[in-house]
Scaffold this motif. Structure first.
Motif, PDB file in Angstrom:
ATOM      1  N   MET A 192      37.722  39.957  40.017  1.00 61.64           N
ATOM      2  CA  MET A 192      39.257  39.518  40.711  1.00 61.64           C
ATOM      3  C   MET A 192      38.874  39.342  41.935  1.00 61.64           C
ATOM      4  N   ASN A 193      39.554  38.239  42.733  1.00 63.50           N
ATOM      5  CA  ASN A 193      39.101  38.232  44.252  1.00 63.50           C
ATOM      6  C   ASN A 193      39.779  39.416  44.728  1.00 63.50           C
ATOM      7  N   THR A 194      38.370  40.034  45.804  1.00 58.91           N
ATOM      8  CA  THR A 194      38.606  41.275  47.124  1.00 58.91           C
ATOM      9  C   THR A 194      38.168  40.353  48.018  1.00 58.91           C
ATOM     10  N   GLU A 195      38.454  38.945  48.811  1.00 60.40           N
ATOM     11  CA  GLU A 195      38.057  38.535  50.189  1.00 60.40           C
ATOM     12  C   GLU A 195      39.395  38.309  51.181  1.00 60.40           C
ATOM     13  N   THR A 196      40.075  38.256  50.722  1.00 67.76           N
ATOM     14  CA  THR A 196      41.330  38.784  50.692  1.00 67.76           C
ATOM     15  C   THR A 196      42.099  39.768  52.136  1.00 67.76           C
ATOM     16  N   GLY A 197      41.679  41.241  50.925  1.00 70.29           N
ATOM     17  CA  GLY A 197      42.293  42.365  51.700  1.00 70.29           C
ATOM     18  C   GLY A 197      43.221  42.037  51.143  1.00 70.29           C
ATOM     19  N   GLU A 198      44.214  41.963  49.969  1.00 63.13           N
ATOM     20  CA  GLU A 198      44.685  41.946  49.106  1.00 63.13           C
ATOM     21  C   GLU A 198      43.975  42.668  48.513  1.00 63.13           C
ATOM     22  N   THR A 199      45.252  43.436  46.810  1.00 59.26           N
ATOM     23  CA  THR A 199      44.184  44.498  45.718  1.00 59.26           C
ATOM     24  C   THR A 199      45.374  42.886  44.960  1.00 59.26           C
ATOM     25  N   TYR A 200      44.799  42.548  43.636  1.00 60.53           N
ATOM     26  CA  TYR A 200      45.667  42.143  42.950  1.00 60.53           C
ATOM     27  C   TYR A 200      45.869  42.497  41.196  1.00 60.53           C
ATOM     28  N   ASP A 201      46.851  42.068  40.276  1.00 63.63           N
ATOM     29  CA  ASP A 201      46.766  43.052  39.434  1.00 63.63           C
ATOM     30  C   ASP A 201      46.841  41.477  37.731  1.00 63.63           C
ATOM     31  N   VAL A 202      46.770  42.295  37.016  1.00 62.93           N
ATOM     32  CA  VAL A 202      46.891  41.499  34.993  1.00 62.93           C
ATOM     33  C   VAL A 202      47.870  41.704  35.120  1.00 62.93           C
ATOM     34  N   VAL A 203      49.005  41.159  34.989  1.00 63.27           N
ATOM     35  CA  VAL A 203      50.456  42.318  34.755  1.00 63.27           C
ATOM     36  C   VAL A 203      51.005  41.362  33.063  1.00 63.27           C
ATOM     37  N   ILE A 204      51.299  42.227  31.864  1.00 61.65           N
ATOM     38  CA  ILE A 204      51.630  41.077  30.848  1.00 61.65           C
ATOM     39  C   ILE A 204      53.038  41.502  30.895  1.00 61.65           C
ATOM     40  N   ASP A 205      54.101  41.305  30.619  1.00 61.94           N
ATOM     41  CA  ASP A 205      55.366  41.333  30.939  1.00 61.94           C
ATOM     42  C   ASP A 205      55.890  41.499  29.803  1.00 61.94           C
ATOM     43  N   GLU A 206      57.325  42.574  29.025  1.00 60.46           N
ATOM     44  CA  GLU A 206      57.969  42.454  28.347  1.00 60.46           C
ATOM     45  C   GLU A 206      58.246  41.504  27.504  1.00 60.46           C
ATOM     46  N   GLY A 207      57.370  41.500  26.737  1.00 57.65           N
ATOM     47  CA  GLY A 207      57.936  39.657  25.951  1.00 57.65           C
ATOM     48  C   GLY A 207      56.719  38.987  25.728  1.00 57.65           C
ATOM     49  N   ALA A 208      55.882  39.074  26.755  1.00 54.71           N
ATOM     50  CA  ALA A 208      54.020  38.710  26.408  1.00 54.71           C
ATOM     51  C   ALA A 208      53.440  39.610  25.798  1.00 54.71           C
ATOM     52  N   ARG A 209      52.813  38.733  25.225  1.00 54.08           N
ATOM     53  CA  ARG A 209      51.892  39.467  24.789  1.00 54.08           C
ATOM     54  C   ARG A 209      50.204  39.642  25.599  1.00 54.08           C
ATOM     55  N   VAL A 210      49.149  39.979  24.924  1.00 58.94           N
ATOM     56  CA  VAL A 210      47.929  40.181  25.516  1.00 58.94           C
ATOM     57  C   VAL A 210      47.067  40.702  24.050  1.00 58.94           C
ATOM     58  N   ASP A 211      46.119  39.698  23.944  1.00 58.99           N
ATOM     59  CA  ASP A 211      45.612  39.749  22.953  1.00 58.99           C
ATOM     60  C   ASP A 211      43.832  39.371  23.126  1.00 58.99           C
ATOM     61  N   VAL A 212      42.891  40.447  23.499  1.00 61.33           N
ATOM     62  CA  VAL A 212      41.780  40.724  24.486  1.00 61.33           C
ATOM     63  C   VAL A 212      40.741  41.340  22.855  1.00 61.33           C
ATOM     64  N   THR A 213      39.809  40.904  22.156  1.00 61.96           N
ATOM     65  CA  THR A 213      38.975  41.098  21.296  1.00 61.96           C
ATOM     66  C   THR A 213      37.221  41.074  21.969  1.00 61.96           C
ATOM     67  N   GLY A 214      36.539  41.942  21.863  1.00 60.43           N
ATOM     68  CA  GLY A 214      35.612  42.027  22.954  1.00 60.43           C
ATOM     69  C   GLY A 214      34.968  42.652  20.928  1.00 60.43           C
ATOM     70  N   THR A 215      33.737  42.816  21.776  1.00 60.22           N
ATOM     71  CA  THR A 215      32.701  43.379  20.352  1.00 60.22           C
ATOM     72  C   THR A 215      32.075  44.952  21.404  1.00 60.22           C
ATOM     73  N   ALA A 216      31.539  46.018  20.217  1.00 59.76           N
ATOM     74  CA  ALA A 216      30.351  46.766  20.762  1.00 59.76           C
ATOM     75  C   ALA A 216      29.243  46.276  21.664  1.00 59.76           C
ATOM     76  N   THR A 217      29.191  44.647  21.571  1.00 56.88           N
ATOM     77  CA  THR A 217      28.056  44.722  22.248  1.00 56.88           C
ATOM     78  C   THR A 217      28.399  43.831  23.243  1.00 56.88           C
ATOM     79  N   ALA A 218      30.060  42.712  23.240  1.00 57.88           N
ATOM     80  CA  ALA A 218      30.400  42.077  24.066  1.00 57.88           C
ATOM     81  C   ALA A 218      31.691  42.398  24.323  1.00 57.88           C
ATOM     82  N   PRO A 219      32.068  43.537  24.802  1.00 58.52           N
ATOM     83  CA  PRO A 219      33.074  43.681  25.561  1.00 58.52           C
ATOM     84  C   PRO A 219      33.814  43.338  26.700  1.00 58.52           C
ATOM     85  N   VAL A 220      35.001  42.975  26.583  1.00 62.73           N
ATOM     86  CA  VAL A 220      35.558  41.946  27.478  1.00 62.73           C
ATOM     87  C   VAL A 220      35.821  43.127  29.318  1.00 62.73           C
ATOM     88  N   VAL A 221      35.656  42.646  30.210  1.00 62.88           N
ATOM     89  CA  VAL A 221      35.226  42.927  31.502  1.00 62.88           C
ATOM     90  C   VAL A 221      36.447  42.453  32.370  1.00 62.88           C
TER      91      VAL A 221
END
Length: 523
Positions: A192-221
């Motif tokens: 996530m970008n930290t250079e602008t002085g603002e903070t940024y989000d990842v937002v999954i709205d109502e009706g949208a979908r998220v699919d995060v498929t990490g593993t114990a040896t390769a988590p999503v970070v």
């Protein structure tokens, strides 16, 4: 067009291609021995390209003779044949990739020589193209893919896919609207970008979908890009990973093996997420506020970790009514006078096998677990340890009756809390610590770890302890058995008739993917 994914069985596929081609021979339906010297050398084994662009690779081979052909397959199917001239020893292959390929798709090619009878006379040689939709940039000394977003960050249609094992950089907030999807494959690292002085989000709205498929040896970070810039990452470097659901029973997708690092006021934030959503193996590491915070909805979650989150590890609020099993809150430093684990508003979660460890008995006031407002949570087989005061605090209109009542803390342990281990601010006492009956006999109706009272003073409970549990460890030396099995509550709960989130070192589910309190991957 959907191209073949990387699967490590390419040689088997090529063998099938060869057999198919040879079976069409005019004079022979068997594969002859390969002719030595017809091997095709490919200048490079692979490349990365965007959809709709031209890829090329140089091929070389010994003179196969007049009347022979270079046969080319793409994606396990014939693409073209190229007549070779007598004396020809090289060829530059070019192809335009289909325009509808997705991020991370792999397009496999196979090259081999055929004689004038259409009989294969060489081993197949492989070349593959990995698809990347985004431009590669360098941050610090690390190459990363810069995700291209609309200027306002709003994704209104389609899917954003982040491919396995790749590093990405998000320049500003992204907001997925109803009908869209965020897909993150194993090993993805999102900076996530930290250079602008603002903070940024990842937002999954109502009706949208998220699919995060990490593993114990390769988590999503999801983490701070300061780690790429050789700077010290800090809590609050970015905003939150926020999933908004459509209420009880709804599905927002699937999250497994996700680590959220250095986020803001709420690291992993769930709003109205329903029980149709799968959430397992999530860590919030060093959030500025609460680490994991579900409100409303009834999502059911297992294997959760909050490590050194400055506003507390877990907060269950509003009308959240889900199930939680196997959760760890570890706080090794004093940040503020906060609770590590809170159930509030009208939340009514059912929770089992939690371990909440604090920064020690001698630090400034910070607290373990708090049940407050009009909440009615049920907590079983859990541990609260190593806080200066208030291991379990009851507030406001929380009502306690018995094991079948609306609020329960049972078959659990509180210890190494010198002041108010069982604190009551409801003026109704704290029944969870037990009591002395009319005959001055100790009663323990919630089967917690109180074994009696010093000098028969109910404000001085005698507490059994568990070896191995403390500020820097959430794993007991041996299994501490419990008479209660949470599987009796609901089919969601696993068999776990022991106390705490991890039964013993041999069953440590945090290995390989959780960042420990010192910042290292727990091994």
């Amino acid at each position: 067009m959907k191209m073949t994914k990387r699967n490590g069985v390419f040689a088997v596929v090529l063998a099938g291609m060869i057999w198919t081609f040879a079976s069409c021979s005019k004079d022979d339906d068997t594969i002859p021995a390969n002719i030595e010297g017809n091997a095709i050398e490919v200048a490079q084994a692979s490349t990365i390209a965007k959809p709709g662009t031209t890829v090329s690779v140089a091929l070389s081979f010994a003179d196969p003779g007049n009347g022979t052909m270079l046969v080319i397959h793409r994606d396990e199917a014939p693409l073209r044949s190229v007549p070779l001239q007598d004396g020809q020893t090289s060829y530059t292959f070019e192809d335009i990739l289909p325009a509808d390929l997705e991020e991370g798709d792999v397009v496999p090619y196979a090259f081999f020589i055929a004689d004038e009878k259409n009989t294969i006379t060489s081993d197949a040689s492989a070349f593959e193209v990995s698809v990347a939709l985004y431009d590669e940039i360098t941050i610090g000394s690390s190459p990363v893919y810069q995700i291209e977003l609309p200027e306002d960050g709003i994704i209104e249609t389609g899917k954003v896919k982040l491919a396995a094992g790749r590093k990405y950089w998000l320049p500003h907030s992204v907001h997925f609207m109803s009908g869209t999807e965020l897909q993150m494959e194993a090993g993805v690292e999102l900076y996530m970008n930290t250079e602008t002085g603002e903070t940024y989000d990842v937002v999954i709205d109502e009706g949208a979908r998220v699919d995060v498929t990490g593993t114990a040896t390769a988590p999503v970070v999801v983490t701070s890009d300061k780690l790429l810039r050789d700077q010290d990452a800090e809590p609050g470097d970015w905003g939150q990973f926020n999933i908004k659901g459509e209420g009880n029973g709804s599905s927002s997708g699937h999250v497994e093996y996700l680590r959220v690092e250095y986020a803001g006021d709420r690291g992993f934030r769930l709003q109205g997420v329903g029980s149709g959503t799968t959430i397992n193996y999530v860590q919030a590491y060093r959030a500025l506020g609460e680490g994991i915070m579900p409100t409303d909805g009834d999502v059911r979650m297992k294997y959760l970790v909050a490590t050194n989150c400055e506003g507390g590890g877990f907060r269950f609020g509003d009308a959240y009514a889900g199930y939680v099993q196997f959760a760890i809150s570890q706080t090794t430093s004093f940040y503020d006078e906060v609770e590590a684990f809170t159930i509030r508003e009208t939340a009514s979660p059912v929770i089992s096998n939690v371990t909440v460890v604090g920064p020690g008995e001698d630090v400034d006031d910070t607290h373990g677990m708090r049940l407050r407002a009009n909440s009615s949570g049920k907590v079983y087989n859990s541990i609260v340890a190593d806080f200066p005061r208030r291991g379990l605090r009851l507030n406001d209109k929380v009502t306690v009756t018995d094991l079948q009542g609306s609020t329960v803390f049972a078959y659990s342990y509180i210890f190494n809390v010198p002041r108010d281990p069982y604190r009551d601010d409801t003026e109704n006492g704290n029944p969870f610590r037990g009591y002395l009956d009319a005959e001055n006999v100790f009663q323990n109706p919630f089967f917690n770890n109180v074994t009696g009272f010093e000098d028969n003073d109910e404000d001085e409970p005698i507490l059994a302890t568990i070896d191995g549990i403390g500020t820097t460890s959430y794993i007991p030396q041996t299994v501490k058995n419990s008479a209660f099995n949470p599987a009796s509550i609901h089919a969601f709960f696993s068999e776990a008739n022991y106390v705490g989130a991890v039964s013993e070192a041999a069953a440590d589910w945090t290995k390989g993917w959780v960042r420990d309190y010192e910042g290292n991957i727990h091994q």
